[in-house]
Design a protein around this motif. Structure first.
Motif, mmCIF file in Angstrom:
data_model
loop_
_atom_site.group_PDB
_atom_site.id
_atom_site.type_symbol
_atom_site.label_atom_id
_atom_site.label_comp_id
_atom_site.label_asym_id
_atom_site.label_seq_id
_atom_site.Cartn_x
_atom_site.Cartn_y
_atom_site.Cartn_z
ATOM 1 N N THR A 1 28.487 -5.074 0.330
ATOM 2 C CA THR A 1 29.675 -5.382 1.112
ATOM 3 C C THR A 1 29.829 -4.289 2.166
ATOM 4 N N ILE A 2 30.193 -4.687 3.368
ATOM 5 C CA ILE A 2 30.363 -3.730 4.461
ATOM 6 C C ILE A 2 31.821 -3.273 4.493
ATOM 7 N N ILE A 3 32.028 -1.958 4.496
ATOM 8 C CA ILE A 3 33.362 -1.373 4.571
ATOM 9 C C ILE A 3 33.574 -0.893 6.002
ATOM 10 N N MET A 4 34.691 -1.293 6.591
ATOM 11 C CA MET A 4 34.977 -0.828 7.952
ATOM 12 C C MET A 4 36.457 -0.929 8.253
ATOM 13 N N GLY A 5 36.873 -0.202 9.274
ATOM 14 C CA GLY A 5 38.242 -0.278 9.745
ATOM 15 C C GLY A 5 38.459 -1.533 10.568
ATOM 16 N N SER A 6 39.721 -1.948 10.647
ATOM 17 C CA SER A 6 40.039 -3.154 11.416
ATOM 18 C C SER A 6 39.693 -2.977 12.899
ATOM 19 N N ASP A 7 39.696 -1.732 13.397
ATOM 20 C CA ASP A 7 39.305 -1.484 14.791
ATOM 21 C C ASP A 7 37.840 -1.838 15.007
ATOM 22 N N SER A 8 36.979 -1.420 14.090
ATOM 23 C CA SER A 8 35.551 -1.755 14.189
ATOM 24 C C SER A 8 35.325 -3.250 13.979
ATOM 25 N N PHE A 9 36.062 -3.836 13.042
ATOM 26 C CA PHE A 9 35.893 -5.264 12.764
ATOM 27 C C PHE A 9 36.215 -6.097 14.004
ATOM 28 N N CYS A 10 37.197 -5.676 14.783
ATOM 29 C CA CYS A 10 37.540 -6.396 16.015
ATOM 30 C C CYS A 10 36.388 -6.358 17.030
ATOM 31 N N ASN A 11 35.537 -5.331 16.934
ATOM 32 C CA ASN A 11 34.381 -5.206 17.833
ATOM 33 C C ASN A 11 33.125 -5.877 17.289
ATOM 34 N N LEU A 12 33.206 -6.464 16.103
ATOM 35 C CA LEU A 12 32.024 -7.015 15.438
ATOM 36 C C LEU A 12 31.201 -7.980 16.299
ATOM 37 N N PRO A 13 31.822 -8.816 17.125
ATOM 38 C CA PRO A 13 31.004 -9.716 17.952
ATOM 39 C C PRO A 13 30.036 -8.993 18.888
ATOM 40 N N ARG A 14 30.244 -7.702 19.144
ATOM 41 C CA ARG A 14 29.340 -6.914 20.001
ATOM 42 C C ARG A 14 28.116 -6.415 19.236
ATOM 43 N N TRP A 15 28.121 -6.529 17.908
ATOM 44 C CA TRP A 15 27.063 -5.964 17.080
ATOM 45 C C TRP A 15 25.809 -6.831 17.095
ATOM 46 N N LYS A 16 24.671 -6.184 16.910
ATOM 47 C CA LYS A 16 23.389 -6.889 16.832
ATOM 48 C C LYS A 16 23.432 -7.883 15.664
ATOM 49 N N ASN A 17 23.001 -9.106 15.925
ATOM 50 C CA ASN A 17 22.946 -10.172 14.924
ATOM 51 C C ASN A 17 24.282 -10.386 14.213
ATOM 52 N N PHE A 18 25.338 -10.328 14.989
ATOM 53 C CA PHE A 18 26.695 -10.538 14.485
ATOM 54 C C PHE A 18 26.789 -11.793 13.616
ATOM 55 N N ASP A 19 26.160 -12.886 14.070
ATOM 56 C CA ASP A 19 26.240 -14.156 13.338
ATOM 57 C C ASP A 19 25.641 -14.048 11.934
ATOM 58 N N LEU A 20 24.548 -13.297 11.784
ATOM 59 C CA LEU A 20 23.943 -13.113 10.464
ATOM 60 C C LEU A 20 24.811 -12.232 9.574
ATOM 61 N N LEU A 21 25.447 -11.227 10.156
ATOM 62 C CA LEU A 21 26.324 -10.348 9.380
ATOM 63 C C LEU A 21 27.463 -11.141 8.753
ATOM 64 N N VAL A 22 28.148 -11.951 9.566
ATOM 65 C CA VAL A 22 29.304 -12.674 9.036
ATOM 66 C C VAL A 22 28.890 -13.815 8.102
ATOM 67 N N LYS A 23 27.704 -14.324 8.281
ATOM 68 C CA LYS A 23 27.235 -15.422 7.422
ATOM 69 C C LYS A 23 26.778 -14.902 6.056
ATOM 70 N N ASN A 24 26.135 -13.724 6.031
ATOM 71 C CA ASN A 24 25.466 -13.261 4.815
ATOM 72 C C ASN A 24 26.152 -12.137 4.051
ATOM 73 N N TYR A 25 27.194 -11.536 4.630
ATOM 74 C CA TYR A 25 27.813 -10.379 3.971
ATOM 75 C C TYR A 25 29.328 -10.510 3.947
ATOM 76 N N SER A 26 29.913 -9.894 2.936
ATOM 77 C CA SER A 26 31.371 -9.824 2.876
ATOM 78 C C SER A 26 31.800 -8.466 3.451
ATOM 79 N N PHE A 27 33.082 -8.381 3.764
ATOM 80 C CA PHE A 27 33.633 -7.191 4.406
ATOM 81 C C PHE A 27 34.887 -6.736 3.667
ATOM 82 N N ALA A 28 34.974 -5.442 3.437
ATOM 83 C CA ALA A 28 36.196 -4.811 2.949
ATOM 84 C C ALA A 28 36.753 -4.045 4.144
ATOM 85 N N ILE A 29 37.888 -4.494 4.642
ATOM 86 C CA ILE A 29 38.437 -3.949 5.880
ATOM 87 C C ILE A 29 39.725 -3.194 5.577
ATOM 88 N N TYR A 30 39.769 -1.942 6.006
ATOM 89 C CA TYR A 30 41.008 -1.179 5.868
ATOM 90 C C TYR A 30 41.729 -1.215 7.210
#
Length: 189
Positions: A101-130
């Protein structure tokens, strides 16, 4: 084992990081939180980074007495800059028995669409967001998400580096053993 991956430069690690990791370990189904020390963040300049092995050592010092927390240098062995999707692919091959599971702040999560292979990240992994002030999680991008009200300390690694450069004390901002190691080696001076 369910493992939370807390990615960061940890330049240096501080009490705010430790509070978040502890909160995630204690208030989710994750059995361990791994601090993934990034040698180079593709979205940040690397000129102000302390050597990655020194940053890893400071993380190890900070968490040495907590069995729920672990430091890893997995990204040191991977091509740079480090991309989360590449690290996850490597970890899944090396540790097929774990669920990550990926742990990240809500600020980073808002930028997630800018990340490499964003679609695979959201499809294959869960997120714990603080939650971070000013950054609401209004769109989960279809990912499995748990949003946590972790205690928030407005401490930054930048503030710690600036404070050290000004010759002022960082006591209570970092664990004592981390502060002593930084002072002994004159890090960020």
């Amino acid at each position: 084992m369910n493992i939370g991956l807390y990615f960061g430069s940890f330049n240096p690690i501080h009490t705010g990081h430790l509070i978040i990791a502890n909160h995630v370990a204690n208030h989710t189904s994750l059995q361990q939180v791994w601090f993934v020390v990034s040698p180079q963040n593709p979205l940040k300049p690397s000129s102000t980074l302390l050597n990655e092995y020194d940053r890893l050592h400071l993380v190890q010092l900070a968490i040495q007495e907590d069995p729920q927390l672990k430091a890893t240098d997995v990204e040191f062995k991977l091509p740079r800059p480090s991309y989360t999707i590449d690290t996850l692919t490597y970890l899944e091959e090396k540790y097929p028995q774990h669920v990550f599971t990926i742990i990240m702040g809500s600020d980073s999560f808002c930028n997630l669409p800018r990340w490499k292979n964003f679609d695979l990240l959201v499809k294959n992994y869960s997120f714990a967001i603080y939650k971070r002030p000013g950054f609401e999680v209004s769109d989960t991008y279809g990912a499995e998400v748990i949003v946590l009200d972790a205690p928030f300390l407005n401490i930054s690694s930048t503030f710690i580096r600036t404070t050290l450069q000004a010759g002022k004390s960082i006591r209570y901002l970092v664990p004592d053993n981390v502060r002593e190691e930084m002072e002994r080696n004159r890090y960020y001076k």
